[in-house]
Design a protein around this motif. Structure first.
Motif, PDB file in Angstrom:
ATOM      1  N   MET A   1      -4.211  -5.494   3.798  1.00 40.92           N
ATOM      2  CA  MET A   1      -5.276  -4.599   4.180  1.00 40.92           C
ATOM      3  C   MET A   1      -4.649  -3.293   4.653  1.00 40.92           C
ATOM      4  O   MET A   1      -3.681  -3.292   5.398  1.00 40.92           O
ATOM      5  CB  MET A   1      -6.107  -5.238   5.280  1.00 40.92           C
ATOM      6  N   ILE A   2      -5.216  -2.208   4.241  1.00 43.07           N
ATOM      7  CA  ILE A   2      -4.740  -0.887   4.624  1.00 43.07           C
ATOM      8  C   ILE A   2      -5.812  -0.224   5.472  1.00 43.07           C
ATOM      9  O   ILE A   2      -7.000  -0.236   5.122  1.00 43.07           O
ATOM     10  CB  ILE A   2      -4.420  -0.040   3.382  1.00 43.07           C
ATOM     11  N   LYS A   3      -5.361   0.359   6.586  1.00 43.15           N
ATOM     12  CA  LYS A   3      -6.281   0.989   7.521  1.00 43.15           C
ATOM     13  C   LYS A   3      -5.849   2.435   7.733  1.00 43.15           C
ATOM     14  O   LYS A   3      -4.673   2.703   7.995  1.00 43.15           O
ATOM     15  CB  LYS A   3      -6.254   0.220   8.840  1.00 43.15           C
ATOM     16  N   VAL A   4      -6.771   3.366   7.648  1.00 45.13           N
ATOM     17  CA  VAL A   4      -6.490   4.775   7.911  1.00 45.13           C
ATOM     18  C   VAL A   4      -6.559   4.968   9.423  1.00 45.13           C
ATOM     19  O   VAL A   4      -7.596   4.729  10.038  1.00 45.13           O
ATOM     20  CB  VAL A   4      -7.491   5.693   7.187  1.00 45.13           C
ATOM     21  N   VAL A   5      -5.440   5.399  10.010  1.00 48.29           N
ATOM     22  CA  VAL A   5      -5.380   5.545  11.459  1.00 48.29           C
ATOM     23  C   VAL A   5      -5.779   6.951  11.893  1.00 48.29           C
ATOM     24  O   VAL A   5      -6.489   7.120  12.882  1.00 48.29           O
ATOM     25  CB  VAL A   5      -3.952   5.215  11.967  1.00 48.29           C
ATOM     26  N   ARG A   6      -5.323   7.946  11.163  1.00 53.91           N
ATOM     27  CA  ARG A   6      -5.656   9.331  11.514  1.00 53.91           C
ATOM     28  C   ARG A   6      -6.154  10.081  10.292  1.00 53.91           C
ATOM     29  O   ARG A   6      -5.752   9.798   9.170  1.00 53.91           O
ATOM     30  CB  ARG A   6      -4.414  10.055  12.035  1.00 53.91           C
TER      31      ARG A   6
END
Length: 75
Positions: A1-6
């Protein structure tokens, strides 16, 4: 899973980043599968580049009073 942090990437930027990640993961998996399927000793190396070719195949004389004399005697 890839999450956009900023940040707030556009759908195109996110798709490009995911394509790079998936391509790298597929290449790593293919390399691992290729290495696992190859039988040990089947890879052919160039004999000129083999470091073992610089090591003499016969025993060298032990140091002693006449070792310098016998260093080039055939065995």
């Amino acid at each position: 899973m890839i999450k956009v942090v900023r940040g707030n990437p556009t759908p195109e930027e996110l798709a490009a980043a995911l394509a790079v990640v998936r391509t790298r993961a597929a290449a790593a998996a293919a390399a691992a599968a290729s290495a696992a399927s190859a039988a040990p000793g089947t890879e052919r190396t160039d004999e000129w580049a083999d470091p073992a070719s610089t090591v003499p195949r016969r025993r060298l004389p032990h140091p002693g009073p006449r070792a310098w004399r016998t260093s080039y005697w055939p065995r």
